[in-house]
Design a protein around this motif. Structure first.
Motif, PDB file in Angstrom:
ATOM      1  N   ALA A 106       0.832  -1.198   0.000  1.00 27.43           N
ATOM      2  CA  ALA A 106       0.000   0.000   0.000  1.00 27.43           C
ATOM      3  C   ALA A 106       0.865   1.247   0.000  1.00 27.43           C
ATOM      4  O   ALA A 106       0.592   2.219  -0.705  1.00 27.43           O
ATOM      5  N   TYR A 107       1.979   1.184   0.778  1.00 26.07           N
ATOM      6  CA  TYR A 107       2.887   2.329   0.825  1.00 26.07           C
ATOM      7  C   TYR A 107       3.496   2.582  -0.548  1.00 26.07           C
ATOM      8  O   TYR A 107       3.559   3.723  -1.017  1.00 26.07           O
ATOM      9  N   VAL A 108       3.939   1.489  -1.200  1.00 26.14           N
ATOM     10  CA  VAL A 108       4.560   1.634  -2.520  1.00 26.14           C
ATOM     11  C   VAL A 108       3.554   2.233  -3.502  1.00 26.14           C
ATOM     12  O   VAL A 108       3.870   3.166  -4.254  1.00 26.14           O
ATOM     13  N   ALA A 109       2.319   1.728  -3.470  1.00 25.59           N
ATOM     14  CA  ALA A 109       1.291   2.244  -4.362  1.00 25.59           C
ATOM     15  C   ALA A 109       1.062   3.729  -4.108  1.00 25.59           C
ATOM     16  O   ALA A 109       0.972   4.534  -5.045  1.00 25.59           O
ATOM     17  N   PHE A 110       1.023   4.100  -2.836  1.00 22.04           N
ATOM     18  CA  PHE A 110       0.839   5.511  -2.472  1.00 22.04           C
ATOM     19  C   PHE A 110       2.003   6.350  -3.005  1.00 22.04           C
ATOM     20  O   PHE A 110       1.807   7.441  -3.559  1.00 22.04           O
ATOM     21  N   ALA A 111       3.231   5.787  -2.862  1.00 30.19           N
ATOM     22  CA  ALA A 111       4.412   6.518  -3.302  1.00 30.19           C
ATOM     23  C   ALA A 111       4.409   6.717  -4.813  1.00 30.19           C
ATOM     24  O   ALA A 111       4.969   7.681  -5.319  1.00 30.19           O
ATOM     25  N   ILE A 112       3.770   5.795  -5.533  1.00 27.25           N
ATOM     26  CA  ILE A 112       3.691   5.959  -6.986  1.00 27.25           C
ATOM     27  C   ILE A 112       2.627   7.001  -7.342  1.00 27.25           C
ATOM     28  O   ILE A 112       2.833   7.863  -8.189  1.00 27.25           O
ATOM     29  N   VAL A 113       1.481   6.926  -6.662  1.00 28.28           N
ATOM     30  CA  VAL A 113       0.345   7.754  -7.044  1.00 28.28           C
ATOM     31  C   VAL A 113       0.523   9.208  -6.607  1.00 28.28           C
ATOM     32  O   VAL A 113       0.220  10.134  -7.353  1.00 28.28           O
ATOM     33  N   PHE A 114       1.063   9.415  -5.408  1.00 28.96           N
ATOM     34  CA  PHE A 114       1.077  10.759  -4.831  1.00 28.96           C
ATOM     35  C   PHE A 114       1.794  11.806  -5.690  1.00 28.96           C
ATOM     36  O   PHE A 114       1.230  12.883  -5.939  1.00 28.96           O
ATOM     37  N   PRO A 115       3.022  11.507  -6.187  1.00 30.01           N
ATOM     38  CA  PRO A 115       3.681  12.523  -7.025  1.00 30.01           C
ATOM     39  C   PRO A 115       2.864  12.869  -8.261  1.00 30.01           C
ATOM     40  O   PRO A 115       2.822  14.035  -8.671  1.00 30.01           O
ATOM     41  N   ILE A 116       2.200  11.860  -8.853  1.00 29.12           N
ATOM     42  CA  ILE A 116       1.411  12.118 -10.059  1.00 29.12           C
ATOM     43  C   ILE A 116       0.239  13.034  -9.726  1.00 29.12           C
ATOM     44  O   ILE A 116      -0.043  14.009 -10.443  1.00 29.12           O
ATOM     45  N   VAL A 117      -0.438  12.741  -8.620  1.00 27.97           N
ATOM     46  CA  VAL A 117      -1.560  13.583  -8.198  1.00 27.97           C
ATOM     47  C   VAL A 117      -1.075  15.001  -7.905  1.00 27.97           C
ATOM     48  O   VAL A 117      -1.696  15.990  -8.313  1.00 27.97           O
ATOM     49  N   ALA A 118       0.098  15.094  -7.218  1.00 25.20           N
ATOM     50  CA  ALA A 118       0.648  16.407  -6.895  1.00 25.20           C
ATOM     51  C   ALA A 118       0.928  17.196  -8.163  1.00 25.20           C
ATOM     52  O   ALA A 118       0.659  18.398  -8.243  1.00 25.20           O
TER      53      ALA A 118
END
Lengths: 354, 319
Positions: A53-65
């Motif tokens: 879940a952390y890895v998925a978050f780390a992938i998604v967050f920069p894109i959303v930002a």
């Protein structure tokens, strides 16, 4: 009658950099969107568990930002994305270290009982229940090995530093370069070297002296490097004043310079000790491992904490592995305590006026 | 009025100083002497093996002590181990360097002022974690997890040759050893990178801001180009560390005497681990071969470290 001045309407101080409510709202929306995206990834792909879940978050967050700040321009988007990536990479890097600390302390805890630090393993096998046997032999062995290494490496390291900074001899550049290169000598090669010379030729058996010598090779560069750094901090005024009083270089170094950086030299020594306290490979080739409490440094193998851990891990049964974790907890504590000591001593301002 | 001529400075040293300087100089030379002795003794002990096998000691992949008679002669070649060492070290760098860049940039430019010092201290602290503890953690915690990651990598990227495996066993692979080494070299690479990044010219960064650039713009155009050579030096210091690491690798890598580039397969090589593995039960002749292997490892790491030291020191003086 004094006239009360009417208050001047001063403009209220503005703080444009302060986070306003809108910023917080935006951050909250971004985070929840990223969490949702991460959840989608966890549900649809093979990533699972907290780490997944952390890895998925780390992938998604920069894109959303990136997408969220696009309205302010592409440059801002890139900037936000870079900030997100760097912060996430930083926190990711610390996960394993936190895990190491937690695992060692958590698993090592089970090996402890009242006699763990005060008995040796002479009458027990590694497989025995965890309420017998201990690591006294390994702790004392480590202390002996470290003392031998320190007695050799600390003076030599400081001498190398004095040569580079104070004497400024013709070969100072070479000494500096090779001392640095020495820090890259693989620990097993240091062990192999001491094995072919001291163990085979001089004593014809494994012993603590050889182990200490091998550790000294690994310790010397750290001590030399750190001492050099602190020596450079001594203000030239002190030396000049000493020479002006007619002192020789010898007395300048030993009565002015070295006492000034006493705490720095202690820091250098402690850092050197922390560097070698956990070395395993060279000890396997020089001082080996021995289950009995011993303080004899020339006749026969001696235990040390790293080799204790290694030997018990090698046995492979549940109890012996727990013993290895217990040894790790003690070793890690020793290294950390030494390190914090070095920090506290070195934290004082070296050479400054009291 | 004419300017006075500069006086010649004559230093007269007393006897005490002459002795003092002599003693210090000879003590300082000891590091050179020790390095020379290490190379000399390992060469001396391993010479017989070098003579017997010649160049094939470096190119051969077989490691067999033989039975001691003519029917099964010994074969010693360290190619598989040497290439294995390089493969794991390169994996370590590929993983560690991006993280080192990010962590050092964070510490220098992103972290709030008050946590920079404690975080730097923590980074120095984790650099002091003994390798045997990395090893036991890698064996018990990292390996089961990383084997799972390796399995996923294998199922997604099966079409890339290096991610193929001959058999579906993912334990004790170069990939796992590389990950563990990455963790071990991260502190040193980061501390070097942080040092050079902190020396980036402040006025140029401010100029980038003044032109309306963002923080990332300033970092990308000023800090990163400035710190490039220092970063290379730091990465090479990490490479030297990774090549010489013994115990941690020993615990998480399956030594197989065959050149293997399939990084997920449970077969790798490592010179340092070879020495630690074979040392205990080596025949006298094999011991000589191990000495020769140690010499090769020593020379390789020395070359890497010397180059790294040179690059780092040059990037310092140019700053």
């Amino acid at each position: 009658m004094t006239e009360i001045l009417s208050p001047v309407s001063a403009p209220a101080p503005q703080k444009p950099w302060r986070h306003r409510r809108r910023d917080w709202r935006q951050a909250a929306i971004m985070t929840s969107m990223s969490l949702f995206g991460a959840w989608l990834i966890v549900v649809t792909t093979g990533l699972a568990g907290v780490l997944g879940a952390y890895v998925a978050f780390a992938i998604v967050f920069p894109i959303v930002a990136f997408l969220a700040s696009l309205p302010y321009g592409q440059k801002t988007g890139q900037d936000r994305m870079a900030t997100a990536v760097i912060c996430l990479a930083f926190s990711t890097a610390f996960i394993p270290w936190v895990s190491i600390l937690f695992t060692v302390m958590n698993k090592g805890r089970h090996a402890f009982y009242s006699g763990f630090l005060t008995t040796d393993m002479l009458v027990n096998s590694a497989d025995d229940p965890l309420n017998v046997g201990g690591i006294s032999h390994a702790i004392v062995g480590t202390l002996i090995l470290i003392s031998i290494a320190s007695l050799i490496a600390i003076p030599l390291g400081v001498i190398a530093a004095i040569y580079i900074v104070e004497v400024k001899g013709r070969f100072a550049g070479y000494v500096r370069f090779f001392t640095q290169a020495m820090s890259g000598v693989p620990s097993i090669v240091a062990g192999l070297f001491i094995y072919t010379t001291i163990v085979v030729v001089v004593f014809n058996r494994f012993n603590a002296l050889a182990g200490g010598l091998a550790l000294a090779i690994l310790m010397l560069p750290t001590v030399a490097r750190t001492s050099e750094e602190v020596l450079k901090l001594v203000p030239d005024d002190l030396r000049a004043a000493s020479y002006a009083m007619g002192a020789s270089q010898f007395s300048t170094v030993f009565r002015i310079v070295l006492p000034t950086i006493r705490s720095g030299l202690i820091t250098a020594s402690i850092l050197g000790v922390a560097r070698v306290a956990g070395e395993t490979a060279p000890l396997l080739l020089t001082s080996q491992y021995f289950v009995k409490f011993t303080t004899n440094i020339t006749s026969g193998p001696i235990a040390a904490l790293p080799t204790y851990i290694f030997a018990n891990l090698g046995v492979g049964s549940a109890n012996s592995v727990t013993r290895a974790w217990g040894g790790s907890a003690v070793l890690l504590s020793i290294v950390f305590i030494l390190f914090i000591l070095a920090r506290l001593l070195g934290g004082r301002n070296i050479g400054s006026k009291r | 009025m004419s300017t006075p001529e500069q006086r010649e400075i004559i230093i007269r040293r007393g006897r005490a100083d002459t002795i003092f300087r002599g003693v210090i100089a000879s003590g300082a030379m000891l590091s050179l002497v020790v390095l020379a002795l290490i190379a000399g003794f390992l060469l001396f002990r391993g010479l017989e093996v070098f003579k017997d096998f010649g160049f094939s000691f470096l190119t051969g992949t077989q490691w067999d002590a033989g039975s001691g008679d003519a029917s099964a002669p010994a074969h010693f070649g360290i190619a598989a181990m040497l290439i294995g060492s390089i493969v794991t070290a390169v994996i370590a760098l590929i993983v560690a360097v991006p993280f080192a860049i990010a962590v050092s940039l964070f510490l220098e430019y992103y972290a709030p002022q008050f946590i920079r010092k404690p975080l730097t201290a923590i980074l120095d602290l984790v650099a002091a974690i003994p390798s045997v503890i990395y090893g036991i953690w890698g064996y018990a915690i990292l390996m089961p997890k990383a084997a799972g990651w390796a399995k996923s990598l294998n199922s997604w990227f099966d079409w890339i040759w290096i991610f193929k495996v001959p058999a579906p066993i993912f334990d004790r692979s170069p990939f796992i050893a590389g990950l563990l080494l990455a963790l071990m070299v991260l502190p040193i690479t980061t501390s070097v990178a942080r040092e050079v990044y902190s020396q980036a010219p402040r006025d140029q960064i401010d100029a980038a801001y003044g032109l309306g650039g963002t923080k990332w713009g300033g970092i990308r155009t000023v800090v990163m180009p400035f710190g490039r050579s220092g970063l290379v030096g730091g990465a090479m210091l990490g490479l030297g560390r990774a090549l010489g690491e013994t115990i941690a690798v020993y615990l998480v890598l399956n030594l197989v005497f065959k050149v293997n580039f399939q990084i997920l397969a449970s077969a790798g090589g490592n010179v340092a681990s070879l020495i630690a593995t074979r040392f205990g039960e080596a025949t006298p002749y094999e011991l000589k071969a191990l000495m020769a292997a140690g010499l090769v490892l020593f020379l390789v790491t020395l070359a890497v470290n010397a180059a790294a030291t040179y690059i780092v020191s040059r990037s310092r003086t140019s700053a």
